[in-house]
Design a protein around this motif. Structure first.
Motif, mmCIF file in Angstrom:
data_model
loop_
_atom_site.group_PDB
_atom_site.id
_atom_site.type_symbol
_atom_site.label_atom_id
_atom_site.label_comp_id
_atom_site.label_asym_id
_atom_site.label_seq_id
_atom_site.Cartn_x
_atom_site.Cartn_y
_atom_site.Cartn_z
ATOM 1 N N VAL A 11 0.824 -1.052 0.024
ATOM 2 C CA VAL A 11 -0.116 0.015 -0.088
ATOM 3 C C VAL A 11 0.993 1.189 -0.114
ATOM 4 O O VAL A 11 1.711 1.615 0.945
ATOM 5 C CB VAL A 11 -0.775 -0.139 1.241
ATOM 6 N N VAL A 12 0.657 1.913 -0.999
ATOM 7 C CA VAL A 12 1.816 3.178 -1.274
ATOM 8 C C VAL A 12 0.835 4.405 -1.212
ATOM 9 O O VAL A 12 -0.018 4.777 -1.958
ATOM 10 C CB VAL A 12 2.427 3.027 -2.447
ATOM 11 N N ASP A 13 0.809 5.214 -0.012
ATOM 12 C CA ASP A 13 -0.288 6.423 0.149
ATOM 13 C C ASP A 13 0.609 7.273 1.002
ATOM 14 O O ASP A 13 1.210 6.677 2.160
ATOM 15 C CB ASP A 13 -1.647 5.968 0.516
ATOM 16 N N ASP A 14 0.496 8.634 0.766
ATOM 17 C CA ASP A 14 0.934 9.599 1.750
ATOM 18 C C ASP A 14 -0.058 9.929 2.791
ATOM 19 O O ASP A 14 0.498 10.744 3.898
ATOM 20 C CB ASP A 14 1.579 10.810 1.105
ATOM 21 N N GLU A 15 -1.042 9.585 2.910
ATOM 22 C CA GLU A 15 -2.008 9.967 3.819
ATOM 23 C C GLU A 15 -2.100 8.721 5.152
ATOM 24 O O GLU A 15 -2.693 7.444 4.493
ATOM 25 C CB GLU A 15 -3.596 10.035 3.456
ATOM 26 N N PRO A 16 -1.429 8.852 6.286
ATOM 27 C CA PRO A 16 -1.598 7.722 7.182
ATOM 28 C C PRO A 16 -2.718 7.313 7.510
ATOM 29 O O PRO A 16 -2.947 6.171 7.620
ATOM 30 C CB PRO A 16 -0.938 8.609 8.434
ATOM 31 N N ASP A 17 -3.926 8.038 7.477
ATOM 32 C CA ASP A 17 -5.461 7.442 7.739
ATOM 33 C C ASP A 17 -5.812 6.405 6.576
ATOM 34 O O ASP A 17 -6.318 5.474 7.015
ATOM 35 C CB ASP A 17 -6.358 8.479 7.906
ATOM 36 N N ILE A 18 -5.489 6.770 5.510
ATOM 37 C CA ILE A 18 -5.608 5.903 4.254
ATOM 38 C C ILE A 18 -4.983 4.718 4.416
ATOM 39 O O ILE A 18 -5.400 3.475 4.109
ATOM 40 C CB ILE A 18 -5.789 6.596 3.031
#
Length: 175
Positions: A11-18
């Motif tokens: 999982v690659v995303d800069d939003e910690p909640d996502i």
């Protein structure tokens, strides 16, 4: 047919909640999960373990999804890893191309699809299973066991008194 516990999703995303939301959804269905906050970190993680699927945000600092995807496709050992773009920018222009143009192969090549944020956990898992050719219901028993255990832990935590160590007895192992 493979089962979720045989598959790893990055999982690659800069939003910690996502990241947390997608990680929990995947783990609840038995998948192994790796996470990265951007394309640079994702490439580093892939050096140690090749994922079976990548969940990828488009817009991130340092190296965004398009840049990471292009880099990914330069490596013959990674070119066939399916990518599920999870983005809030599907209709925006990303480096001059919309998501539909990207997926039609005008910009990039390789297996990919996308979901728009906010993403529903069931829809996300259904797409992951579909991409990885995991039949629906294949992990129902394990998911039910995990859900039951999670509910039991939550019930015990609700009854625990933070000022009374004895209330934590169910969580202490026996030797």
């Amino acid at each position: 047919m493979p089962s979720p516990d045989e598959k790893t999703v990055l999982v690659v995303d800069d939003e910690p909640d996502i990241v947390f939301f997608l990680k929990v959804a995947l783990e609840d269905h038995g998948f192994h999960v790796m996470t990265a906050a951007d394309g640079v970190e994702a490439l580093e993680k892939m050096q140690t373990r090749k994922p079976d699927l990548i969940s990828l945000d488009l817009v991130m600092p340092r190296a965004g999804g398009i840049k990471f995807f292009r880099e990914l496709r330069k490596h013959k050992e990674w070119v066939d890893i399916p990518v599920l773009f999870v983005t809030g920018h599907a209709h925006d222009s990303a480096e001059g191309d919309t998501m539909k143009e990207i997926l039609r192969g005008k910009t990039l090549s390789g297996p990919a699809t996308y979901l728009e944020k906010p993403v529903n956990a069931d829809t996300f898992i259904r797409n992951v299973k579909n991409i990885l050719r995991i039949q629906e219901g294949q992990d129902d028993r394990k998911a039910a066991e995990r859900q039951s255990l999670r509910q039991e832990i939550e019930s015990l935590l609700e009854g625990a008194d933070p000022n009374d160590p004895a209330s934590y007895a169910p969580f202490q192992g026996t030797d």
